[in-house]
Design an enzyme around this catalytic site. Structure first.
Site, mmCIF file in Angstrom:
data_model
loop_
_atom_site.group_PDB
_atom_site.id
_atom_site.type_symbol
_atom_site.label_atom_id
_atom_site.label_comp_id
_atom_site.label_asym_id
_atom_site.label_seq_id
_atom_site.Cartn_x
_atom_site.Cartn_y
_atom_site.Cartn_z
ATOM 1 C CB SER A 1 89.751 -98.239 -70.697
ATOM 2 O OG SER A 1 90.188 -98.395 -72.011
ATOM 3 C CE LYS B 1 93.893 -96.718 -71.159
ATOM 4 N NZ LYS B 1 95.140 -97.174 -70.514
#
Lengths: 235, 235
Positions: free
Chosen positions: B155, B193
């Site tokens: 990701s 993230k």
DNA sequence: TCAAAAAGTGAACTAAAAGAGAACAAAGAT
DNA sequence: ATCTTTGTTCTCTTTTAGTTCACTTTTTGA
């Protein structure tokens, strides 16, 4: 006394000075606060100076000094005050180890020389100061003699090797197909690329669409080492 | 207050004075910093003098004294501190000093716990063997408590964080806009993230076109740490 | 809800830092 | 007096960093 931004900047400057004694540049401060322009930093620095929190030498690079901190900020320098008491840490919060000096003890990493920088398509800056050593975890090292290089440029970005990363290179003169190597072309141009063999030729393949693969006679290419590890610092 | 070079030189001068009380010559300093010309040293010495870190007698050989060190260079060894009331004199301070432990200590690695794996959009695997520790170079650490996680998934691949990398996370519960964080959503789902603030909401932004940004109410998101370093092993 | 203050952007411009190399000057030693 | 070591100064180049300005957007408080 301070706005949120001013305080945020002050804490950043303070932490950098605490960390290594080198004041951040306007660009670094800009990045630290997530801005796109450093003129805002200029204004904030002016505000902090006016309010007596920092001192600076104007027109001098990296010449900031923190002279006081706002009330309630311990000089122990935590801009990230943690309240470990009531935070839900589902999995991994049992042990809290601080990098206290005690634990800095023996189980040290290994020191290897930092030989300079390597860029796509340009020679290694062969700096090799006696003083430039970096410590790396033993498990990052290969079997042989290792050294480190700082990566400059984006030619390997698609393999996760970014501008500014430090790579650990194991000294060797051969490499297997597909390994990432430091390759010297015609004795003068050292680059970090993936090596592919194609009959009597070798291909030096970058990991960036904007760069081209070089296909060269094998004898023009000398492998100087292969990539065994990578370190990156987000500070 | 200082640039990297200025600091490097200051530390070298300081260590030489501590070691044998004799200040280094311009040529020795030149060699110590890996330069080929001593004119640069002259400039650096001037800068250090201007900034109040050293004092010198012009036109005198080996006549430097250190009058202060930058913040945060509190040496780990009290013997290597500059004593502000008792300045190191270039000439008659023949005080014999043991070889500096400071440089040894500062170069060693630090052990931090490896807390498990973290993946995009899925909870952390709670592996954590109490025995899992990895050694990381001190300069990769943040200021606070740190731990390591193994990255699983792609990701964050566009920011050079690859499947299998080990990330060093500094324990903290706040983060600045744009920092890469370990974020816990609704107390159960921890991901790595980039964090962006948008009013009362926060966005958790992946670095991969195939994943979507999550925009959540701030209260649903708990920051568990911020990314300060990365290690990769190519073996 | 409106105006002021603070924050953010981007670009152009200027200046400082850093490195090289060479020639020269000063201090101290023989 | 002269030699050696060491410090100083200059010119030149490249890289890095600070300043300023014009303009937009966001935040805040009366």
């Amino acid at each position: 006394m301070l706005t949120a931004k001013q305080q945020q900047l002050l804490m950043f400057i303070n932490s950098r000075l605490k960390q290594d004694g080198i004041s951040p540049s306007f660009d670094e401060m800009k990045d630290a606060l997530g801005l796109k322009s450093k003129s805002g930093i200029h204004r904030l620095v002016g505000a902090l100076e006016e309010r007596g929190f920092i001192r600076r030498m104007t027109n001098r690079a990296r010449a900031l000094e923190v002279i006081k901190l706002p009330e309630g900020i311990g000089s122990t320098d935590s801009d990230t005050d943690v309240d470990p008491g009531n935070i839900v840490r589902p999995d991994f919060s049992k042990t809290q180890v601080k990098p206290s000096l005690a634990s800095v003890a023996m189980d040290s990493g290994v020191e290897i020389p930092l030989h300079g920088r390597i860029a796509a398509g340009t020679p290694i800056d062969a700096i090799e100061n006696a003083d430039s050593y970096i410590t790396v975890p033993p498990n990052l090292l290969g079997r042989g003699d290792c050294f480190a290089l700082e990566v400059s440029g984006d030619s390997m970005i698609e393999l996760g090797i970014m501008d500014g990363d430090t790579v650990v290179i194991e000294n060797c003169d051969t490499a297997r197909d597909g390994e990432i190597v430091v390759a010297l072309v015609d004795g003068e141009e050292a680059t970090l690329k993936t090596l592919k063999r194609q009959g009597g030729h070798v291909a030096l393949v970058p990991a960036n669409r904007d760069f081209d693969t070089q296909i060269l006679e094998a004898k023009r290419v000398r492998v100087q080492g292969r990539l065994v590890g990578l370190l990156r610092n987000y500070h």
